[in-house]
Design an enzyme around this catalytic site. Structure first.
Site, mmCIF file in Angstrom:
data_model
loop_
_atom_site.group_PDB
_atom_site.id
_atom_site.type_symbol
_atom_site.label_atom_id
_atom_site.label_comp_id
_atom_site.label_asym_id
_atom_site.label_seq_id
_atom_site.Cartn_x
_atom_site.Cartn_y
_atom_site.Cartn_z
ATOM 1 N N HIS A 51 -34.218 -63.033 -16.740
ATOM 2 C CA HIS A 51 -35.626 -62.745 -16.124
ATOM 3 C C HIS A 51 -35.888 -62.709 -14.699
ATOM 4 O O HIS A 51 -35.599 -63.825 -14.047
ATOM 5 C CB HIS A 51 -36.490 -63.824 -16.821
ATOM 6 C CG HIS A 51 -37.965 -63.457 -16.862
ATOM 7 N ND1 HIS A 51 -38.521 -62.834 -17.923
ATOM 8 C CD2 HIS A 51 -39.066 -63.465 -16.057
ATOM 9 C CE1 HIS A 51 -39.823 -62.296 -17.680
ATOM 10 N NE2 HIS A 51 -40.454 -62.836 -16.305
ATOM 11 N N ASP B 11 -38.961 -61.020 -11.704
ATOM 12 C CA ASP B 11 -39.931 -60.224 -11.680
ATOM 13 C C ASP B 11 -40.073 -59.171 -10.581
ATOM 14 O O ASP B 11 -41.220 -59.214 -10.085
ATOM 15 C CB ASP B 11 -41.209 -61.254 -11.856
ATOM 16 C CG ASP B 11 -41.684 -61.469 -12.953
ATOM 17 O OD1 ASP B 11 -42.070 -60.628 -13.840
ATOM 18 O OD2 ASP B 11 -41.656 -62.800 -13.613
ATOM 19 N N GLU C 197 -42.139 -58.004 -20.970
ATOM 20 C CA GLU C 197 -42.747 -59.378 -20.861
ATOM 21 C C GLU C 197 -44.327 -59.330 -21.626
ATOM 22 O O GLU C 197 -45.240 -59.415 -20.729
ATOM 23 C CB GLU C 197 -42.774 -60.089 -19.496
ATOM 24 C CG GLU C 197 -43.406 -61.521 -19.557
ATOM 25 C CD GLU C 197 -43.232 -62.294 -18.185
ATOM 26 O OE1 GLU C 197 -43.227 -63.432 -18.139
ATOM 27 O OE2 GLU C 197 -43.018 -61.663 -17.028
ATOM 28 N N HIS D 124 -47.589 -63.276 -23.715
ATOM 29 C CA HIS D 124 -47.136 -63.726 -22.296
ATOM 30 C C HIS D 124 -48.303 -64.895 -22.466
ATOM 31 O O HIS D 124 -48.328 -65.740 -23.438
ATOM 32 C CB HIS D 124 -47.859 -62.598 -21.223
ATOM 33 C CG HIS D 124 -47.567 -63.209 -19.946
ATOM 34 N ND1 HIS D 124 -48.529 -63.403 -18.949
ATOM 35 C CD2 HIS D 124 -46.267 -63.432 -19.318
ATOM 36 C CE1 HIS D 124 -47.986 -63.943 -18.028
ATOM 37 N NE2 HIS D 124 -46.643 -63.819 -18.236
ATOM 38 N N HIS E 281 -42.853 -68.205 -23.823
ATOM 39 C CA HIS E 281 -44.481 -68.055 -23.617
ATOM 40 C C HIS E 281 -45.036 -68.227 -24.769
ATOM 41 O O HIS E 281 -46.259 -68.601 -24.949
ATOM 42 C CB HIS E 281 -44.809 -66.753 -22.961
ATOM 43 C CG HIS E 281 -44.655 -66.667 -21.545
ATOM 44 N ND1 HIS E 281 -45.638 -67.197 -20.846
ATOM 45 C CD2 HIS E 281 -43.764 -65.973 -20.776
ATOM 46 C CE1 HIS E 281 -45.065 -67.011 -19.530
ATOM 47 N NE2 HIS E 281 -44.317 -66.216 -19.419
ATOM 48 N N HIS F 208 -36.689 -67.223 -20.153
ATOM 49 C CA HIS F 208 -36.983 -68.199 -19.045
ATOM 50 C C HIS F 208 -38.043 -69.329 -19.357
ATOM 51 O O HIS F 208 -39.042 -69.480 -19.023
ATOM 52 C CB HIS F 208 -37.641 -67.377 -17.862
ATOM 53 C CG HIS F 208 -38.759 -66.690 -18.126
ATOM 54 N ND1 HIS F 208 -39.288 -66.004 -19.130
ATOM 55 C CD2 HIS F 208 -40.205 -66.598 -17.722
ATOM 56 C CE1 HIS F 208 -40.461 -65.369 -19.281
ATOM 57 N NE2 HIS F 208 -40.935 -66.002 -18.298
ATOM 58 N N ASP G 228 -36.411 -66.451 -13.327
ATOM 59 C CA ASP G 228 -37.816 -66.015 -13.127
ATOM 60 C C ASP G 228 -38.093 -65.960 -11.728
ATOM 61 O O ASP G 228 -39.064 -66.187 -10.966
ATOM 62 C CB ASP G 228 -38.929 -67.079 -13.625
ATOM 63 C CG ASP G 228 -40.212 -66.459 -13.907
ATOM 64 O OD1 ASP G 228 -40.397 -65.279 -13.673
ATOM 65 O OD2 ASP G 228 -41.358 -67.231 -14.060
#
Length: 422
Positions: A43, A45, A150, A177, A218, A239, A347
């Site tokens: 993961h 971003d 995600e 999420h 999540h 993650h 992450d």
């Protein structure tokens, strides 16, 4: 006495030099291991950060060069190379607050951004759609680019949208999420259905048929268990860390870890400070409480609230999460679930704060060196780095082949039927 102090000082200096040389040797050993096995990070971003910073216009920010001096990004191609990253799942995140139709538009724009990144840097990046692609890219010296959606809100309650996201390259989807979807509960929202709804089961089954990994970062613990009950393929946590060491709802509880061997799934341990360190998590909660208190005391005075909050932070310095704590979470997964069920999911560029020793994508070898220092074998380090996730991808592809004869699901979302399985 002076002679003794001099000798002690020399001994301390020699110890420090030896320890430093030892750490460098272990990092060199870790880098050597990553030449034969791709490190797969679950993961990152960066696509969202590029959307925020330059509206996705790649000509405005060259991530082909080292961006560390800007102190804004944790990721660029030079540091990915230094970190030995062989394959990267790029998160195509959009906020859960978006209206469904807008979420679909934005997630497609994020996927387009990943495709454009690959096109812009063909000497470094290559799109991958499966395990064989990852291995091929690694042998060619390219960083394999995989796509992870995600948040299930991005499919707008449509199996058709799910299938089309897979068609343009998405290879995992996080079921939620931070907010519940209409068919699955998130860990950080008020439970609406105690896990998956019947339509959520259809989503998971269709992901299995497609060969798309079911990502349980999540989601609530109830959703984790429901997905494990339903999924014919291994699941991932792209993650997350472990709840036994840091009691954050984003982390994986031990009763879920104990189910991974029978499912075959992998927890990709994250570097997010508040998921790694109980002290950071507690400090974050105190800061949020102080911010809320100031908001009540100073309604509508945003600048003054921020000024008081900065003063509070100066009087209450934030603790730091450490690389060693990340290694502790990795070892906890191994103790409970086994060495075949752990991976890495940083992450980077999606976290608040930074973990000491793991500040950016160049630092992966330092983490592997810490595990080697703790007595890990070369093969176990390779399992963590990428072999476990490659096995999961391969098994998901096998399940998809087994299910290929099954007709694509045609269930339609019905808000009146969005109830619990229980």
């Amino acid at each position: 006495m002076r002679h003794v102090l001099v000798m002690l000082g020399l001994f301390a200096l020699v110890t420090l030099i030896t320890r430093s040389a030892g750490a460098e040797d272990l990092e060199a050993r870790a880098r050597q291991l990553l030449r034969s096995v791709p490190l797969v990070d679950g993961h990152n971003d960066l696509p969202w950060r590029l959307r925020q910073k330059v509206q996705g216009q790649l000509a405005r920010l060259d991530v082909g060069k080292d961006t560390a001096a800007q102190e804004t990004l944790q990721t660029d191609l030079l540091r990915l190379r230094r970190g030995g990253v062989g394959a990267q799942f790029w998160s195509v995140y959009v906020p859960a607050e978006q209206a469904p139709a807008q979420a679909v538009v934005e997630v497609l724009e994020q996927i387009d951004l990943v495709h454009r990144l690959v096109q812009r840097y063909p000497e470094d990046l290559e799109l991958a759609r499966g395990a064989a692609d990852v291995r091929r890219c690694h042998k060619r010296g390219h960083i394999a680019c995989l796509i992870g959606v995600e948040g299930g809100h991005s499919v707008a309650n449509s199996l058709g949208v799910l299938r089309q996201l897979h068609a343009v390259g998405a290879r995992y989807m996080t079921l939620t999420h931070n907010k519940d979807t209409a068919w699955a509960d998130a860990c950080s929202d008020k439970p609406a259905r105690d896990g998956l709804s019947p339509f959520g089961v259809e989503i998971v089954r269709e992901m299995n048929r497609l060969g798309m990994l079911v990502d349980l970062s999540h989601v609530s613990a109830a959703t984790m268990h429901d997905a494990l009950d339903v999924s014919a393929a291994p699941v991932i946590f792209s993650h997350s860390s472990t709840r036994a060491l840091t009691e954050h709802l984003r982390n994986v509880p031990d009763d879920v870890l104990r189910r991974l061997p029978s499912n075959g799934g992998v927890v990709m341990v994250t570097f997010v400070p508040r998921f790694v360190s109980a002290e950071v998590m507690a400090w974050d909660a105190e800061e949020e409480a102080e911010k809320a208190r100031l908001g009540i005391r100073l309604p509508g005075q945003t600048a003054l609230v921020q000024e008081h909050l900065e003063h509070w932070r100066a009087e209450h310095p934030a603790p730091q999460a450490t690389l060693q704590q990340v290694a502790d979470h990795i070892e906890h997964v191994v103790r409970v679930a086994g060495i075949d069920h752990v991976g890495l999911g940083s992450d980077f560029d999606g976290m608040r704060g930074r973990t000491l020793g793991l500040e950016d994508v160049s630092k992966f070898p330092a983490l592997l060196a810490e595990l080697l220092r703790r007595g890990w074998s070369d093969r176990d380090v390779q399992r963590l780095a990428g072999l476990n996730l490659l096995r999961v991808l391969e098994r998901a592809e096998e399940v998809a082949t087994e299910l290929r004869a099954r007709t694509p699901a045609e269930a339609l979302f019905d808000s009146t039927a969005a109830i619990s399985l229980h």
